[in-house]
Design an enzyme around this catalytic site. Structure first.
Site, PDB file in Angstrom:
ATOM      1  CG  HIS A 121      -0.304  -0.159   2.717  1.00  0.00           C
ATOM      2  ND1 HIS A 121      -0.172  -1.236   3.181  1.00  0.00           N
ATOM      3  CD2 HIS A 121       0.565   0.929   3.233  1.00  0.00           C
ATOM      4  CE1 HIS A 121       0.475  -0.883   4.471  1.00  0.00           C
ATOM      5  NE2 HIS A 121       1.064   0.481   4.345  1.00  0.00           N
TER       6      HIS A 121
HETATM    7  C1  T46 Z   1       2.927   0.652   7.080  1.00  0.00           C
HETATM    8  C2  T46 Z   1       3.852  -0.690   7.195  1.00  0.00           C
HETATM    9  C3  T46 Z   1       5.293  -0.709   7.020  1.00  0.00           C
HETATM   10  C4  T46 Z   1      -4.115  -0.155  13.491  1.00  0.00           C
HETATM   11  O1  T46 Z   1      -5.218  -0.330  14.092  1.00  0.00           O
HETATM   12  N1  T46 Z   1      -2.915   0.890  14.011  1.00  0.00           N
HETATM   13  C5  T46 Z   1      -2.099   1.043  13.572  1.00  0.00           C
HETATM   14  O2  T46 Z   1      -1.104   1.953  13.857  1.00  0.00           O
HETATM   15  C6  T46 Z   1      -1.524   0.150  12.220  1.00  0.00           C
HETATM   16  C7  T46 Z   1      -0.264   0.431  11.814  1.00  0.00           C
HETATM   17  C8  T46 Z   1      -2.454  -0.759  11.908  1.00  0.00           C
HETATM   18  N2  T46 Z   1      -3.671  -0.972  12.677  1.00  0.00           N
HETATM   19  C9  T46 Z   1      -4.709  -2.105  12.020  1.00  0.00           C
HETATM   20  C10 T46 Z   1      -4.884  -1.827  10.637  1.00  0.00           C
HETATM   21  C11 T46 Z   1      -5.404  -3.617  10.204  1.00  0.00           C
HETATM   22  O3  T46 Z   1      -6.528  -3.857  10.561  1.00  0.00           O
HETATM   23  O4  T46 Z   1      -3.810  -3.191  11.931  1.00  0.00           O
HETATM   24  C12 T46 Z   1      -4.148  -4.007  11.080  1.00  0.00           C
HETATM   25  C13 T46 Z   1      -3.025  -4.479  10.065  1.00  0.00           C
HETATM   26  O5  T46 Z   1      -2.467  -3.236   9.329  1.00  0.00           O
HETATM   27  P1  T46 Z   1      -2.052  -3.426   7.751  1.00  0.00           P
HETATM   28  O6  T46 Z   1      -2.509  -4.390   7.163  1.00  0.00           O
HETATM   29  O7  T46 Z   1      -1.924  -2.058   7.305  1.00  0.00           O
HETATM   30  O8  T46 Z   1      -0.343  -4.000   8.352  1.00  0.00           O
HETATM   31  P2  T46 Z   1       0.801  -3.725   7.363  1.00  0.00           P
HETATM   32  O9  T46 Z   1       2.155  -4.523   8.220  1.00  0.00           O
HETATM   33  O10 T46 Z   1       0.689  -4.213   6.012  1.00  0.00           O
HETATM   34  O11 T46 Z   1       1.159  -2.162   7.129  1.00  0.00           O
HETATM   35  C14 T46 Z   1       1.872  -1.290   8.292  1.00  0.00           C
HETATM   36  C15 T46 Z   1       1.050  -0.220   8.564  1.00  0.00           C
HETATM   37  O12 T46 Z   1      -0.202  -0.263   8.461  1.00  0.00           O
HETATM   38  C16 T46 Z   1       1.634   0.901   7.369  1.00  0.00           C
HETATM   39  O13 T46 Z   1       1.383   1.900   7.375  1.00  0.00           O
HETATM   40  O14 T46 Z   1       3.379   1.542   6.304  1.00  0.00           O
HETATM   41  O15 T46 Z   1       3.250  -1.338   8.055  1.00  0.00           O
END
Ligand code: T46
Length: 145
Positions: free
Chosen positions: A55
């Site tokens: 993303h």
């Molecule tokens: C990024 C990379 C490096 C939250 O509720 N609060 C938070 O601060 C974060 C980061 C995530 N979430 C929730 C949102 C989703 O339901 O945790 C779940 C997993 O998030 P995501 O699929 O976005 O995780 P990654 O590891 O793909 O991405 C994360 C960050 O979201 C993103 O900003 O740059 O790590």
């Protein structure tokens, strides 16, 4: 447009081991990170072969640190991709807004700590690559004109 870059933190070593730190900016002190830190999160226990990210963010700035182990971050600005192998807890990767990111090749026990410039806001995410390309083209045109 800001470019991604590696930032090194202080490293204090003695016979008891090493210590690194990151400080935010103060009134008379320029911190180690080029934004005010509003949130810190970390990713850990990533099963072998899994990847994270896929993303971009419209406005969020981040600093990614491999506080333990290693992983590879690929950043794509819509025109060019750059790979960063992170494996030192005393350095971080500054990620400006508008970068599609993939994080992969996590070593066993890797911990990916992220400092972020804003609180969590799902509306800041672009999770569709085509939409990202459209966003980055428009952004580029607006910067040029
Ligand atoms: C990024 C990379 C490096 C939250 O509720 N609060 C938070 O601060 C974060 C980061 C995530 N979430 C929730 C949102 C989703 O339901 O945790 C779940 C997993 O998030 P995501 O699929 O976005 O995780 P990654 O590891 O793909 O991405 C994360 C960050 O979201 C993103 O900003 O740059 O790590």
């Amino acid at each position: 447009m800001e470019e991604p870059r590696i930032i090194e933190f202080p490293k204090i070593c003695d016979r008891r081991g090493n210590l690194s730190f990151i400080e935010g900016s103060g009134a008379d002190f320029e911190g180690h990170v080029p934004f005010d830190i509003k949130r810190v999160y970390w990713i850990y226990d990533v099963p072998g072969g899994q990847s994270r990210g896929a993303h971009a963010h419209r406005t969020l700035q981040q600093l990614i640190v491999a506080v333990s182990g290693s992983f590879t971050v690929t950043l794509d600005d819509g025109q060019e991709k750059k790979e960063f192998f992170l494996n030192h807890p005393w350095m971080g990767l500054y990620v400006p807004p508008g970068m599609w990111r993939n994080i992969e090749d996590f070593s066993s026990g890797a911990v990916c700590m992220v400092l972020a410039s804003k609180h969590y806001d799902e509306s800041d995410y672009i999770r569709n690559y085509r939409q990202f390309l459209k966003f980055s083209n428009e952004r580029r045109k607006n910067k040029i004109s």
